[in-house]
Design an enzyme around this catalytic site. Structure first.
Site, short mmCIF file in Angstrom:
data_model
loop_
_atom_site.label_atom_id
_atom_site.label_comp_id
_atom_site.label_asym_id
_atom_site.label_seq_id
_atom_site.Cartn_x
_atom_site.Cartn_y
_atom_site.Cartn_z
N THR A 19 55.46 -63.64 -16.79
CA THR A 19 55.89 -64.75 -15.60
C THR A 19 55.99 -63.89 -13.82
OG1 THR A 19 57.46 -65.83 -17.33
CG2 THR A 19 58.33 -65.91 -15.16
N ASP A 84 49.24 -63.82 -20.05
CA ASP A 84 50.37 -64.71 -20.58
C ASP A 84 51.15 -63.85 -21.62
OD1 ASP A 84 52.38 -65.69 -22.60
OD2 ASP A 84 52.29 -67.56 -20.79
N SER A 85 51.75 -62.80 -21.88
CA SER A 85 52.01 -62.26 -23.17
C SER A 85 51.65 -62.56 -23.92
CB SER A 85 53.08 -61.32 -22.84
OG SER A 85 54.19 -61.79 -23.29
N SER A 86 51.56 -64.23 -24.43
CA SER A 86 51.47 -64.72 -25.64
C SER A 86 49.58 -64.56 -25.84
CB SER A 86 52.07 -66.46 -25.64
OG SER A 86 52.90 -66.40 -25.18
N THR A 116 57.82 -61.11 -20.92
CA THR A 116 58.74 -60.92 -22.41
C THR A 116 58.25 -62.04 -23.31
OG1 THR A 116 59.42 -63.43 -21.63
CG2 THR A 116 60.02 -61.28 -20.03
N ASP A 117 57.49 -62.53 -23.83
CA ASP A 117 57.47 -63.16 -24.82
C ASP A 117 57.12 -62.17 -26.03
OD1 ASP A 117 57.92 -65.92 -23.92
OD2 ASP A 117 56.35 -66.35 -23.81
N1 ASP Z 1 54.68 -66.33 -20.93
C1 ASP Z 1 55.38 -65.49 -20.45
C2 ASP Z 1 54.43 -64.08 -20.78
O1 ASP Z 1 55.22 -63.85 -22.11
C3 ASP Z 1 56.76 -65.86 -20.17
C4 ASP Z 1 57.52 -64.16 -19.62
O2 ASP Z 1 57.00 -63.75 -19.25
O3 ASP Z 1 58.44 -64.07 -19.28
O4 ASP Z 1 53.49 -63.54 -20.35
#
Ligand code: ASP
Length: 535
Positions: A19, A84-86, A116-117
């Site tokens: 993000t 996107d880290s997911s 962050t995910d």
């Molecule tokens: N979906 C995002 C990720 O993990 C969430 C984030 O970065 O806060 O890439």
């Protein structure tokens, strides 16, 4: 040990997505390229004047001065593609680890900008991939894009750069909302609030406020000068199973089937689970097939204290990821006496340099005390704690001296098997063998002799007077242990008389008979004394 460092520090910031750099496209956020260009426009991330004055190349950004004499220079390496880290997997984390390895020598520290995910997973993986890490690696990201008016990204990234640039914290860390955590202890706890991460079972390594407070006792020590090793071959077929009350054995069986090779099993409380025989049997069968099961409590704090099923014995802490169970729970027998409690306390000390220094200072004496008491469990605990049982205490005694003096054959065997030198002399020049003789422990003398112990020339010479004293007192047992230890029972005492002379003069016939039976060992050829030695 964490320490502030001076002058110019160079960092590599690996931007993987998330993000923090996202842009809105057709109403949804997608990973955005060009993070370095954004940072270049933000004065808190780049001092253009300084860069120009010093002719820094285009790819280098420089922070405003954190302290008068220090500059943090950094280069942003943007990954292709951004994620996107997911969507990230072990393969992407291996690439990050390899990037760090490739540039390891060029930079003082590393920042990994990540979604962050799955950032907690990434930090954990990287901590195991990077062995012998001697530099700071900090993961960070944001809940809101860095260019948004109201964003946590700017503070987080600046904090991560400052931590990696100003401190040597040789760990994979995660920086979020003014706290630096050990990466493999973190979990994402909030999807929206800026305080998105916590480390429930380990306090932060550092906290940033008006001052930076580094929790020095918690920071892992740098292990010598060992080279960085990157483990890039990671097993993918590892599963996570959270137990719940009434979980059917059939479901667990289905889960445990190949290709699964390892499983982290989240159990209740301090490592407990249902004791239903069908469920236990499934776990048993799986471990017999070679499946590795790690028992991990789903509680956010505390530790696993029981081995629930075979194969759950992953007890070695590799990267500070484990919270050791309370010592009294894993070694109840240590609690029975003061010595055991002392060792328990040592076991419970955290791995700071101060704690290690204290342990190292106390361990030889504790080991000697344990050996003298024949307390194998305490000795074993000390070995597990890393104690070298060959170290000497303030009297120059090894635990082998103490065990020999105390007459503890099992402890002597354990120490000999552990490689403790059988012929070490203490500050008085005494060997374990001499102490075993003085303590009259024939079993121990036998073990020491088998291991190659022998009395020194000085000990043999000094034995003469002692032998005469024993002969005068008709102390057959005392003479026998000297004989067993290899002493020459004909060795004259301080006045030239032998034990046989003394025994004859004193009329101690049993002793005379014993000494005479030791063919060739008794130097009885000198004339019989008229006066008994003053013993
Ligand atoms: N979906 C995002 C990720 O993990 C969430 C984030 O970065 O806060 O890439």
């Amino acid at each position: 040990m964490a320490r502030a460092v001076g002058s110019e520090r160079k960092l590599l910031a690996v931007y993987t997505g998330g993000t923090i750099g996202m842009r809105s496209e057709l109403g949804v956020l997608v990973p955005g390229t060009g993070l370095a260009a954004i940072l270049r426009t933000l004065p808190m991330f780049h001092d253009e004047e300084h860069a120009r004055a010093h002719g820094l190349s285009e790819d280098i950004l420089v922070l405003p001065p954190a302290t008068p004499n220090q500059r943090i220079l950094y280069t942003v390496l943007e990954c292709q593609p951004l994620f996107d880290s997911s969507d990230m997997t072990i393969a992407e984390w291996v690439r990050i680890a390899q990037t760090i390895e490739r540039h390891y020598k060029e930079y003082h520290g590393f920042v990994v900008i990540h979604g962050t995910d799955t950032m907690a997973f990434a930090a954990s993986m990287l901590s195991f991939m990077l062995e012998n890490l001697q530099k700071t690696v900090v993961l960070t990201g944001a809940q809101m894009p860095i260019h948004a008016l109201w964003s946590d990204g700017r503070e987080n990234l600046l904090g991560a750069l400052l931590m990696a640039g100003q401190y040597v914290i040789p760990e994979v860390c995660l920086f979020f909302q003014n706290q630096l955590f050990r990466g493999n202890r973190t979990t994402k706890v909030d999807a929206r609030r800026f305080a998105a991460f916590c480390s429930p079972n380990l306090p932060p390594l550092a906290t940033v406020g008006a001052d930076v407070t580094v929790n020095r006792e918690l920071v892992r020590k740098v292990g010598g000068k060992a080279e960085l090793v990157v483990h890039s071959s990671m097993e993918q077929d590892v599963g996570l199973l959270r137990l719940y009350p009434g979980i059917p054995a059939a479901l667990v069986r289905a889960f445990l089937q190949p290709p699964l090779k390892g499983m982290v099993m989240e159990t209740f409380g301090s490592g407990n689970g249902p004791t239903k025989p069908d469920l236990l049997q499934e776990l048993q069968m799986a471990t017999e097939r070679g499946l590795v099961i790690v028992n991990c409590t789903h509680c956010l704090q505390g530790a696993v204290t029981t081995d629930y099923a075979a194969g759950m014995l992953l007890t070695k802490d590799l990267r500070g990821e484990m919270t050791a169970p309370l010592v009294e729970e894993c070694r109840p027998s240590l609690q029975g006496n003061a010595l055991g409690r002392g060792v328990s306390w040592l076991l419970g000390l955290s791995g700071s340099q101060e704690a290690d220094a204290l342990r190292n200072a106390l361990m030889p004496s504790l080991a000697c005390a344990a050996a003298h008491a024949g307390n194998l469990e305490v000795l074993q605990a000390l070995v597990e704690l890393g104690s070298d049982l060959g170290l000497v205490d303030f009297n120059g005694q090894t635990p082998l001296h103490a065990a020999a003096q105390g007459g503890h054959a099992e402890a002597v065997t354990m120490l000999l098997q552990g490689g403790v030198d059988v012929n070490t002399r203490d500050t008085d020049g005494f060997s374990p063998l001499l102490l075993a003789v003085r303590g009259r422990h024939p079993g121990v003398i036998g073990l020491l002799r088998e291991a190659g112990a022998s009395l020194s020339t000085q000990e043999l010479e000094e034995a003469g007077t002692e032998l005469c004293r024993l002969a005068y007192r008709a102390d057959l047992e005392g003479l026998q242990v000297w004989w067993q230890a290899g002493a020459d029972l004909g060795q004259p005492g301080y006045d030239g008389h032998s034990a046989l002379h003394v025994a004859e003069a004193a009329g101690n016939l049993a002793v005379v008979a014993f000494l005479q039976s030791l063919e060739g060992a008794v130097g009885a050829q000198v004339p019989c004394p008229e006066v008994l030695p003053g013993v």
